[in-house]
Design a protein around this motif. Structure first.
Motif, PDB file in Angstrom:
ATOM      1  N   PHE A 126      -0.115 -10.787   6.867  1.00 20.22           N
ATOM      2  CA  PHE A 126       1.289 -10.953   6.465  1.00 20.22           C
ATOM      3  C   PHE A 126       1.406 -11.194   4.966  1.00 20.22           C
ATOM      4  O   PHE A 126       2.242 -10.606   4.277  1.00 20.22           O
ATOM      5  CB  PHE A 126       1.874 -12.125   7.246  1.00 20.22           C
ATOM      6  CG  PHE A 126       3.333 -12.289   7.091  1.00 20.22           C
ATOM      7  CD1 PHE A 126       4.211 -11.430   7.712  1.00 20.22           C
ATOM      8  CD2 PHE A 126       3.843 -13.315   6.314  1.00 20.22           C
ATOM      9  CE1 PHE A 126       5.558 -11.584   7.571  1.00 20.22           C
ATOM     10  CE2 PHE A 126       5.197 -13.468   6.168  1.00 20.22           C
ATOM     11  CZ  PHE A 126       6.052 -12.607   6.799  1.00 20.22           C
TER      12      PHE A 126
ATOM     13  N   GLY B 122       3.097  -8.791   2.175  1.00 18.95           N
ATOM     14  CA  GLY B 122       4.155  -9.311   1.313  1.00 18.95           C
ATOM     15  C   GLY B 122       3.851  -9.099  -0.152  1.00 18.95           C
ATOM     16  O   GLY B 122       4.710  -8.656  -0.925  1.00 18.95           O
TER      17      GLY B 122
ATOM     18  N   ALA C 170       4.134  -5.437  -0.981  1.00 17.94           N
ATOM     19  CA  ALA C 170       5.522  -4.994  -1.010  1.00 17.94           C
ATOM     20  C   ALA C 170       6.219  -5.482  -2.262  1.00 17.94           C
ATOM     21  O   ALA C 170       6.976  -4.738  -2.903  1.00 17.94           O
ATOM     22  CB  ALA C 170       6.244  -5.509   0.234  1.00 17.94           C
ATOM     23  N   VAL C 171       5.947  -6.740  -2.641  1.00 15.76           N
ATOM     24  CA  VAL C 171       6.622  -7.289  -3.826  1.00 15.76           C
ATOM     25  C   VAL C 171       6.194  -6.539  -5.073  1.00 15.76           C
ATOM     26  O   VAL C 171       6.995  -6.204  -5.943  1.00 15.76           O
ATOM     27  CB  VAL C 171       6.329  -8.803  -3.933  1.00 15.76           C
ATOM     28  CG1 VAL C 171       6.728  -9.323  -5.295  1.00 15.76           C
ATOM     29  CG2 VAL C 171       7.070  -9.556  -2.871  1.00 15.76           C
TER      30      VAL C 171
END
Lengths: 153, 135
Positions: free
Chosen positions: B13, B17, B20-21
């Motif tokens: 996860f 994250g 993606a950021v």
């Protein structure tokens, strides 16, 4: 399970009123939930409208029929499922690089259709399912405290 | 085994994250950024007469509706830029589920907590009544 033995008809006017308005309550509540993104209303309001079917069932047929028709443990689990679905849909925005409840898949469908506006639609449905099951469970919980002698009325 | 599974899920996860950021942030439409739009909320608060209307309330004729010709508040920004940012034609739905999504989450969890608490209390009360009947 034979539901025919549990059916206990009360006053005929109350029973006919419950018969008349119960389908409208369910259909109208579900419609308000489904079209919550593109129309007035939303998940919370539609859930409360649809869960009023439970109290109509109690008024028309009594508690035993209501308990035979609606499984309270399934309602309790459904509420938790709705809460988890809301959190999971809100986390999509976090994974996609935005805020926690950011509308991540926002460019699906045409604006104005039911399936558009990304996760807003699905979050509305999740809240509607959660409120529908939660309020129905709460009504069953409160009615069960009245005692079984209420069926004798 | 369970701890390893939880740790693995957390690592996956976190990696998703971070990726993606770093990758998606430039292509992502910002919901509301006051610095880019150029609206200062404190200026609007000091000059609150111009928030809703272009006219001074002393100058308008009696019975005239106080409709703004060029509204410049945060509400008008949300109304005008809502379709391009969330593609929802109903302006209330993104406010409830996007702009103020934390509020809706807290609301629904208040309901969940109230129902769970009343379930515990009322279940014990019913059991106590049955015990009293047995005695």
């Amino acid at each position: 399970m034979n539901n025919g033995n549990k059916m206990k008809v009360r006053h005929v006017i109350v029973k006919c009123g419950a018969d008349m308005y119960l389908p409208f309550a369910i259909v109208f509540g579900l419609a308000v939930i489904l079209f919550g993104t593109v129309s007035p209303g939303g998940g919370f309001q539609g859930g409360v409208i649809a869960s009023s079917a439970a109290i109509l069932l109690y008024l028309g047929y009594g508690f035993k029929t209501m308990k035979a028709a609606i499984n309270p443990h399934l309602m309790h689990k459904g509420e938790a499922f709705g809460a988890i679905a809301y959190i999971a849909l809100a986390t999509i925005g976090l994974v996609a690089g935005g805020n926690f409840v950011r509308n991540a898949i926002w460019n699906n469908g045409d604006p104005g259709k039911v399936i558009s506006a990304g996760t807003i639609t699905y979050m509305s449905w999740a809240v509607g399912f959660k409120v529908l099951t939660g309020v129905a469970f709460l009504l069953m919980l409160l009615i069960s405290l009245l005692g079984d002698n209420q069926d004798e009325m | 085994m369970k701890k390893v599974a939880i740790l693995l899920a957390l690592v996956i996860f976190l990696g998703a994250g971070i990726g993606a950021v770093t990758n998606l942030k430039e292509n992502f439409a910002v919901t509301y950024n006051a610095q880019e739009v150029g609206t200062d909320a404190y200026e609007l608060y000091k000059d609150y007469v111009s928030y809703e209307s272009d006219k001074n309330p002393d100058e308008k004729a009696e019975g005239e509706r106080n409709l703004p010709e060029n509204p410049d508040g945060i509400a008008s920004i949300i109304v005008t830029t809502d379709l391009s940012e969330t593609e929802s034609i109903n302006d209330v739905a993104p406010i409830v589920f996007d702009y103020r999504g934390y509020d809706t989450m807290g609301e629904s969890f208040i309901l969940l907590t109230a129902i769970a608490g009343s379930f515990i209390i009322l279940k014990n009360m019913k059991g106590r009544e049955e015990e009293a009947d047995d005695e």
